[in-house]
Motif scaffolding. Structure first.
Motif, PDB file in Angstrom:
ATOM      1  N   ILE A 268     -70.780   1.997  -5.231  1.00  0.00           N
ATOM      2  CA  ILE A 268     -70.461   0.865  -4.356  1.00  0.00           C
ATOM      3  C   ILE A 268     -70.221  -0.391  -5.177  1.00  0.00           C
ATOM      4  N   CYS A 269     -71.099  -0.662  -6.125  1.00  0.00           N
ATOM      5  CA  CYS A 269     -70.950  -1.856  -6.968  1.00  0.00           C
ATOM      6  C   CYS A 269     -69.670  -1.786  -7.800  1.00  0.00           C
ATOM      7  N   ARG A 270     -69.419  -0.633  -8.382  1.00  0.00           N
ATOM      8  CA  ARG A 270     -68.221  -0.495  -9.217  1.00  0.00           C
ATOM      9  C   ARG A 270     -66.956  -0.670  -8.388  1.00  0.00           C
ATOM     10  N   ARG A 271     -66.926  -0.056  -7.214  1.00  0.00           N
ATOM     11  CA  ARG A 271     -65.733  -0.164  -6.371  1.00  0.00           C
ATOM     12  C   ARG A 271     -65.550  -1.584  -5.846  1.00  0.00           C
ATOM     13  N   ALA A 272     -66.631  -2.268  -5.557  1.00  0.00           N
ATOM     14  CA  ALA A 272     -66.523  -3.661  -5.103  1.00  0.00           C
ATOM     15  C   ALA A 272     -65.856  -4.518  -6.166  1.00  0.00           C
ATOM     16  N   GLN A 273     -66.208  -4.309  -7.412  1.00  0.00           N
ATOM     17  CA  GLN A 273     -65.588  -5.069  -8.493  1.00  0.00           C
ATOM     18  C   GLN A 273     -64.114  -4.714  -8.639  1.00  0.00           C
ATOM     19  N   GLU A 274     -63.797  -3.436  -8.500  1.00  0.00           N
ATOM     20  CA  GLU A 274     -62.397  -3.019  -8.608  1.00  0.00           C
ATOM     21  C   GLU A 274     -61.564  -3.615  -7.484  1.00  0.00           C
ATOM     22  N   LEU A 275     -62.058  -3.548  -6.272  1.00  0.00           N
ATOM     23  CA  LEU A 275     -61.318  -4.064  -5.116  1.00  0.00           C
ATOM     24  C   LEU A 275     -61.134  -5.575  -5.174  1.00  0.00           C
ATOM     25  N   SER A 276     -62.075  -6.269  -5.803  1.00  0.00           N
ATOM     26  CA  SER A 276     -61.996  -7.735  -5.841  1.00  0.00           C
ATOM     27  C   SER A 276     -60.775  -8.228  -6.612  1.00  0.00           C
ATOM     28  N   ASP A 277     -60.240  -7.404  -7.492  1.00  0.00           N
ATOM     29  CA  ASP A 277     -59.069  -7.813  -8.272  1.00  0.00           C
ATOM     30  C   ASP A 277     -57.870  -8.092  -7.377  1.00  0.00           C
ATOM     31  N   ASP A 278     -57.767  -7.366  -6.284  1.00  0.00           N
ATOM     32  CA  ASP A 278     -56.612  -7.505  -5.390  1.00  0.00           C
ATOM     33  C   ASP A 278     -57.016  -7.934  -3.988  1.00  0.00           C
ATOM     34  N   SER A 279     -58.168  -8.559  -3.881  1.00  0.00           N
ATOM     35  CA  SER A 279     -58.629  -9.002  -2.575  1.00  0.00           C
ATOM     36  C   SER A 279     -59.131 -10.437  -2.669  1.00  0.00           C
ATOM     37  N   PHE A 280     -59.588 -10.963  -1.531  1.00  0.00           N
ATOM     38  CA  PHE A 280     -59.990 -12.362  -1.468  1.00  0.00           C
ATOM     39  C   PHE A 280     -61.501 -12.548  -1.579  1.00  0.00           C
ATOM     40  N   PHE A 281     -62.193 -11.584  -2.174  1.00  0.00           N
ATOM     41  CA  PHE A 281     -63.630 -11.730  -2.335  1.00  0.00           C
ATOM     42  C   PHE A 281     -64.045 -11.465  -3.770  1.00  0.00           C
ATOM     43  N   VAL A 282     -65.240 -11.995  -4.102  1.00  0.00           N
ATOM     44  CA  VAL A 282     -65.885 -11.727  -5.378  1.00  0.00           C
ATOM     45  C   VAL A 282     -67.271 -11.173  -5.076  1.00  0.00           C
ATOM     46  N   PRO A 283     -67.594  -9.937  -5.490  1.00  0.00           N
ATOM     47  CA  PRO A 283     -68.935  -9.406  -5.230  1.00  0.00           C
ATOM     48  C   PRO A 283     -69.971 -10.154  -6.060  1.00  0.00           C
ATOM     49  N   GLU A 284     -70.915 -10.799  -5.388  1.00  0.00           N
ATOM     50  CA  GLU A 284     -71.841 -11.677  -6.103  1.00  0.00           C
ATOM     51  C   GLU A 284     -73.311 -11.309  -5.943  1.00  0.00           C
ATOM     52  N   ALA A 285     -73.668 -10.576  -4.912  1.00  0.00           N
ATOM     53  CA  ALA A 285     -75.092 -10.307  -4.700  1.00  0.00           C
ATOM     54  C   ALA A 285     -75.293  -9.021  -3.900  1.00  0.00           C
ATOM     55  N   ILE A 286     -76.471  -8.427  -4.109  1.00  0.00           N
ATOM     56  CA  ILE A 286     -76.910  -7.284  -3.319  1.00  0.00           C
ATOM     57  C   ILE A 286     -78.228  -7.658  -2.657  1.00  0.00           C
ATOM     58  N   VAL A 287     -78.315  -7.444  -1.361  1.00  0.00           N
ATOM     59  CA  VAL A 287     -79.542  -7.686  -0.599  1.00  0.00           C
ATOM     60  C   VAL A 287     -80.182  -6.348  -0.260  1.00  0.00           C
ATOM     61  N   PHE A 288     -81.481  -6.257  -0.467  1.00  0.00           N
ATOM     62  CA  PHE A 288     -82.202  -5.039  -0.081  1.00  0.00           C
ATOM     63  C   PHE A 288     -82.775  -5.216   1.314  1.00  0.00           C
ATOM     64  N   GLY A 289     -82.264  -4.425   2.263  1.00  0.00           N
ATOM     65  CA  GLY A 289     -82.749  -4.471   3.644  1.00  0.00           C
ATOM     66  C   GLY A 289     -83.913  -3.512   3.815  1.00  0.00           C
ATOM     67  N   SER A 290     -85.104  -4.004   3.578  1.00  0.00           N
ATOM     68  CA  SER A 290     -86.285  -3.149   3.462  1.00  0.00           C
ATOM     69  C   SER A 290     -86.682  -2.461   4.764  1.00  0.00           C
ATOM     70  N   ASP A 291     -86.635  -3.165   5.871  1.00  0.00           N
ATOM     71  CA  ASP A 291     -87.139  -2.579   7.111  1.00  0.00           C
ATOM     72  C   ASP A 291     -86.202  -1.513   7.664  1.00  0.00           C
ATOM     73  N   ASP A 292     -84.903  -1.765   7.577  1.00  0.00           N
ATOM     74  CA  ASP A 292     -83.956  -0.729   7.975  1.00  0.00           C
ATOM     75  C   ASP A 292     -84.070   0.473   7.041  1.00  0.00           C
ATOM     76  N   PHE A 293     -84.280   0.208   5.750  1.00  0.00           N
ATOM     77  CA  PHE A 293     -84.414   1.297   4.785  1.00  0.00           C
ATOM     78  C   PHE A 293     -85.648   2.138   5.088  1.00  0.00           C
ATOM     79  N   ALA A 294     -86.758   1.474   5.336  1.00  0.00           N
ATOM     80  CA  ALA A 294     -87.999   2.193   5.638  1.00  0.00           C
ATOM     81  C   ALA A 294     -87.842   3.045   6.892  1.00  0.00           C
ATOM     82  N   ALA A 295     -87.177   2.487   7.902  1.00  0.00           N
ATOM     83  CA  ALA A 295     -86.944   3.252   9.128  1.00  0.00           C
ATOM     84  C   ALA A 295     -86.054   4.454   8.859  1.00  0.00           C
ATOM     85  N   ASP A 296     -85.067   4.263   7.988  1.00  0.00           N
ATOM     86  CA  ASP A 296     -84.116   5.338   7.699  1.00  0.00           C
ATOM     87  C   ASP A 296     -84.787   6.518   7.003  1.00  0.00           C
TER      88      ASP A 296
END
Length: 336
Positions: free
Chosen positions: A180-208
């Motif tokens: 996911i991180c690698r593809r986000a960087q690749e896509l940013s070259d031809d898109s209008f975003f820059v991947p800058e941060a990852i958030v860990f969603g702990s409660d959804d993760f624990a439920a999952d």
């Protein structure tokens, strides 16, 4: 005291790579880049809650680095439309002063049924948020869809790229985090975003995964470390889990310092009373400030002398390390 530096004998490949980094930095200077935006505290404000929206100036005064106008988890299903329209109005009217705080927006996740209308409504006007939060990213298809939709929505009015803040909240997302991180960087070259941060969603993760949440969060140890490792491998910020018991400030401080020790650069907060403690926990200590100040001083001296790679306190310095030092100094400047 100045630390003397000399170029130790090193493999030629390392020297060439360091020299290339230095050269690329001077070439990139001509291209506008997004300034580093600290996100030590990430505060959510439901887009449909007028009372909480009116308290944004207080959040700014409290020093929150990042304020997120939310369309997702903080908003009931029957209030989604109200939230997105309210956020669009806030952006259009520019009636709220976010001061030094970053104005961001969290849309609903891909597959929710709300993601397209969220983007078409919120990102279609002339005034855009600084960054967009994309929740529950599980695979590359989610990123591909987001990149294509973003290009379609803002192609005509984007003055500069916006930041992308990715959320890892499921077991599938965690297993795919490197791709996911690698593809986000690749896509940013031809898109209008820059991947800058990852958030860990702990409660959804624990439920999952069927885990039981505890105050010590031992059930999340592996996942938190994995998120930090992936984020840092791709030069992104890592934002830690929410501390749900907002009245337990001692527990909040302990978990915040633990997260900073793990390598997280910030933490999600859900109550204004949490902001100050979290900001302090993720601010650089004095020895880190001294390190950054001295490194940048010597880097500039070497640049003026026409030198490329150099050694600082026994370590070969490359541009990512220089950027880390600059980020520390930008934190200080923001707080001053």
């Amino acid at each position: 005291m100045l630390y003397r530096t000399k170029l130790f004998s090193a493999p030629r490949l390392l020297l060439r790579e360091c020299a290339r980094f230095m050269s690329e930095s001077s070439e990139a200077a001509a291209v506008p880049e997004r300034k580093y935006i600290p996100r030590r505290s990430l505060m959510y404000v439901p887009g449909n809650d007028e009372r909480k929206i009116n308290k944004i100036p207080q959040l700014v005064a409290s020093g929150a680095d990042c304020i997120c106008l939310d369309c997702e988890d903080g908003v009931a299903i029957n209030k989604k439309e109200e939230a997105r329209n309210s956020i669009r109005k806030i952006l259009d009217e520019q009636s709220l002063d976010f001061g030094k705080s970053e104005c961001t927006v969290r849309i609903n996740g891909v597959g929710s049924g709300f993601e397209q209308i969220d983007m078409e409504t919120i990102l279609s006007g002339p005034n855009l948020p600084s960054s967009v939060h994309l929740p529950k990213v599980e695979n590359l298809d989610h990123l591909e869809w987001f990149a294509a939709e973003l290009n379609s929505v803002i192609a005509s009015n984007a003055a500069q790229k916006i930041g992308l803040i990715l959320f890892i909240e499921t077991a599938e997302g965690l297993l795919n985090i490197k791709e996911i991180c690698r593809r986000a960087q690749e896509l940013s070259d031809d898109s209008f975003f820059v991947p800058e941060a990852i958030v860990f969603g702990s409660d959804d993760f624990a439920a999952d995964i069927g885990a039981t949440r505890t105050k010590l969060s031992t059930e999340l140890f592996y996942a938190r470390q994995a998120v930090v490792t992936a984020a840092k491998a791709f030069r992104m910020q890592a934002i830690d889990c929410v501390y749900i018991d907002y009245k337990d400030l001692e527990g909040l401080e302990k978990q915040s310092l633990e997260g900073a020790g793990f390598g997280f650069t910030g933490k999600q907060v859900i109550h204004p009373g949490q902001i100050g403690i979290v900001q302090q926990a993720f601010s650089p200590p004095e020895h880190r400030i001294q390190w950054a100040t001295q490194l940048i001083k010597e880097f500039e001296e070497h640049q003026e002398a026409g030198a490329g790679a150099f050694v600082f306190r026994g370590q070969m310095i490359d541009m990512p390390t220089v950027k880390q030092a600059k980020n520390v100094l930008q934190l200080i400047a923001k707080d001053s």
